[in-house]
Design a protein around this motif. Structure first.
Motif, short mmCIF file in Angstrom:
data_model
loop_
_atom_site.label_atom_id
_atom_site.label_comp_id
_atom_site.label_asym_id
_atom_site.label_seq_id
_atom_site.Cartn_x
_atom_site.Cartn_y
_atom_site.Cartn_z
N LEU A 193 52.45 37.64 10.77
CA LEU A 193 52.18 38.21 12.10
C LEU A 193 53.48 38.70 12.74
N LEU A 194 53.40 39.86 13.39
CA LEU A 194 54.51 40.42 14.14
C LEU A 194 54.01 40.76 15.54
N PHE A 195 54.68 40.21 16.56
CA PHE A 195 54.32 40.49 17.95
C PHE A 195 55.45 41.28 18.59
N LEU A 196 55.13 42.47 19.12
CA LEU A 196 56.09 43.28 19.87
C LEU A 196 55.63 43.34 21.32
N HIS A 197 56.55 43.10 22.25
CA HIS A 197 56.16 43.06 23.66
C HIS A 197 57.37 43.34 24.53
N SER A 198 57.14 44.03 25.63
CA SER A 198 58.21 44.30 26.58
C SER A 198 58.27 43.20 27.63
N PRO A 199 59.47 42.65 27.90
CA PRO A 199 59.58 41.62 28.94
C PRO A 199 59.34 42.17 30.34
N THR A 200 59.32 43.50 30.46
CA THR A 200 59.07 44.11 31.78
C THR A 200 57.69 44.78 31.83
N ASP A 201 56.81 44.42 30.91
CA ASP A 201 55.45 44.98 30.90
C ASP A 201 54.72 44.55 32.18
N ALA A 202 54.36 45.54 33.01
CA ALA A 202 53.71 45.24 34.29
C ALA A 202 52.20 45.12 34.17
N ILE A 203 51.64 45.45 33.01
CA ILE A 203 50.19 45.40 32.82
C ILE A 203 49.78 44.11 32.10
N VAL A 204 50.42 43.82 30.99
CA VAL A 204 50.19 42.59 30.23
C VAL A 204 51.53 41.86 30.14
N GLY A 205 51.67 40.80 30.90
CA GLY A 205 52.96 40.12 31.01
C GLY A 205 53.46 39.52 29.70
N ASP A 229 57.49 50.55 28.87
CA ASP A 229 56.29 50.34 29.68
C ASP A 229 55.15 49.95 28.76
N HIS A 230 54.03 49.56 29.34
CA HIS A 230 52.92 49.02 28.56
C HIS A 230 52.37 50.02 27.55
N LEU A 231 52.29 51.30 27.93
CA LEU A 231 51.68 52.31 27.07
C LEU A 231 52.68 52.99 26.13
N LEU A 232 53.94 52.58 26.18
CA LEU A 232 54.98 53.20 25.35
C LEU A 232 55.02 54.70 25.56
N LEU A 233 55.04 55.12 26.82
CA LEU A 233 55.00 56.54 27.13
C LEU A 233 56.31 57.25 26.82
N ARG A 234 57.42 56.52 26.85
CA ARG A 234 58.70 57.14 26.47
C ARG A 234 58.79 57.26 24.95
N GLU A 235 59.16 58.43 24.50
CA GLU A 235 59.21 58.69 23.06
C GLU A 235 60.13 57.71 22.35
N THR A 236 61.27 57.37 22.97
CA THR A 236 62.22 56.46 22.32
C THR A 236 61.62 55.07 22.12
N ASP A 237 60.80 54.62 23.08
CA ASP A 237 60.17 53.30 22.95
C ASP A 237 59.12 53.30 21.85
N ALA A 238 58.32 54.35 21.81
CA ALA A 238 57.29 54.45 20.77
C ALA A 238 57.93 54.55 19.39
N GLN A 239 59.01 55.31 19.28
CA GLN A 239 59.69 55.46 17.99
C GLN A 239 60.31 54.14 17.54
N PHE A 240 60.88 53.40 18.48
CA PHE A 240 61.50 52.12 18.13
C PHE A 240 60.44 51.14 17.61
N ALA A 241 59.33 51.03 18.34
CA ALA A 241 58.26 50.13 17.90
C ALA A 241 57.74 50.55 16.52
N ALA A 242 57.58 51.85 16.32
CA ALA A 242 57.09 52.35 15.04
C ALA A 242 58.04 52.03 13.90
#
Length: 408
Positions: A193-205, A229-242
């Motif tokens: 299992l791998l869990f990825l989460h933002s410590p500043t996620d305002a939707i799902v803490g 952000d929760h939806l990974l709207l910034r391209e850099t965040d989505a690319q990092f998670a990917a």
């Protein structure tokens, strides 16, 4: 990379629409992506993660849950249990096609859904599971719904707004969401299992990730998506998670035994897309393709790129080896090689050599780096470039011998 549109039949009697991102070359495994609550397979996270996995040789299916995007059915009557059933149907589709355990990836409520669906897909069918910003408490999603939920429980149906979009929800939808004990589901899983989460996620803490991680059994991993952000709207965040998921997944989807790793030479096999091709050596593999202007997917160097690269790399290696043997202060070499398809009009001996054939040329530009090199050393190193084995092969009498290759 090529994308294939597919249709998935559900046990409920309606069809789901999906997009299968295929590697340009051969497939080492398959993955299933579950999008966030009320999103679709076109969300930034879904597209970015799916294509990143495809670049690693992992075919990834992103699809629309019931009643969303291009999928049939009523979203407002489906509920979390329907999402799980959709995942099982999609997972079985991949298992039938690729005949090996798959990777499950889920974003937000889709993350909770893949955790809940793993058992139903089957222990032998799931290689590993990764989630992005998943809630540990599925009823938590009801807090994002604007509307009178008590009235829906009483009357059986009602209008609500979710993320600025209007939906009709049923009492059954609410009950199916409220009945899920996800932490109990996670505690039963025996898969990486791998869990990825933002410590500043305002939707799902972030506390949701902590609860999931604590409930999970090893092997388990956590990666912080700091600043996302929760939806990974910034391209850099989505690319990092990917990129993290793609790298992690290769540990659990190892190279297939049937991939060609020849003892000598190279083996080339066609892949997906119009020109996608995979090149295998004894210990390496790489993709070749054509640019989009030629109808390719531009997912790798072209055949002529590989040809010119062979001359350029061999040239650089030969010059460096010579300078090292002489003990000369060569810091490095830069070689640029270009291909000219019609060279007949630019060389004096073209008529003698042409004999009705087109004369082509490879133009090589060499830069030597090292301030301490004297002119005599520089001249000699450049002369050695013509001694490189690939240069001599290309200018020698080269015959290409073709024979039948035993195929399966």
């Amino acid at each position: 990379m090529p994308t294939e549109t597919i249709t998935i039949a559900t046990d409920a009697g309606h069809d789901l629409k999906g997009s299968l991102e295929l590697p340009t070359g051969l497939v080492r495994g398959a993955a299933l992506f579950a999008h966030c609550f009320t999103c679709t397979r076109q969300s930034k996270a879904a597209v970015t993660v799916a294509r990143a996995l495809a670049k690693e040789g992992i075919a990834c299916l992103r699809f629309d849950f019931t009643g969303l995007g291009g999928s049939e059915g009523e979203f407002g009557r489906a509920g979390f249990a329907a999402d799980v059933a959709d995942l099982v149907a999609a997972g079985r589709n991949l298992l039938d096609r690729f005949a090996q355990p798959i990777l499950l990836v889920g974003h937000s409520l889709g993350g909770a859904a893949v955790l809940a669906a793993a058992d139903d897909i089957g222990f032998d069918g799931v290689a590993a599971i990764a989630t992005i910003a998943a809630p540990s408490d599925v009823p938590h999603v009801l807090q994002r719904i604007e509307g009178d939920l008590d009235a829906i429980r009483e009357t059986g149906t009602g209008e609500v707004s979710i993320g600025g979009r209007n939906f009709a929800l049923s009492r059954d939808f609410l009950e199916k969401v409220e009945s899920v004990d996800l932490l109990e589901e996670v505690a039963r899983l025996r898969r990486p299992l791998l869990f990825l989460h933002s410590p500043t996620d305002a939707i799902v803490g972030i506390e949701n990730a902590s609860a999931l991680f604590a409930a999970a059994k090893h092997p388990k991993s956590f990666v912080s998506l700091e600043g996302a952000d929760h939806l990974l709207l910034r391209e850099t965040d989505a690319q990092f998670a990917a990129s993290v998921i793609a790298a992690w997944a290769t540990r659990y989807l190892p190279l297939r035994d049937d991939w060609p790793m020849p003892e000598e030479g190279v083996v080339v096999k066609t892949g997906h897309g119009k020109f996608g091709t995979e090149v295998h050596t004894r210990t390496h593999h790489l993709i070749a393709d054509e640019p989009r202007s030629y109808g390719g997917d531009d997912s790798g160097p072209t055949p002529y790129d590989l040809l010119t690269a062979a001359l350029g790399t061999c040239t650089a290696m030969t010059m460096k080896m010579y300078a090292d043997r002489k003990g000369w202060p060569l810091d490095g070499v830069t070689v640029q090689v270009t291909h000219e398809r019609d060279h007949a009009g630019h060389c004096d001996h073209a008529k003698a050599m042409a004999d009705g054939k087109r004369i082509q040329a490879l133009h090589r530009r060499i830069a030597l780096h090292g301030e301490s090199l004297d002119e005599e050393q520089r001249q000699r190193i450049v002369e050695i470039a013509d001694k490189c084995p690939v240069h001599q092969t290309l200018e020698g009498e080269l015959h290409i011998v073709t024979s039948k290759y035993e195929s399966d």
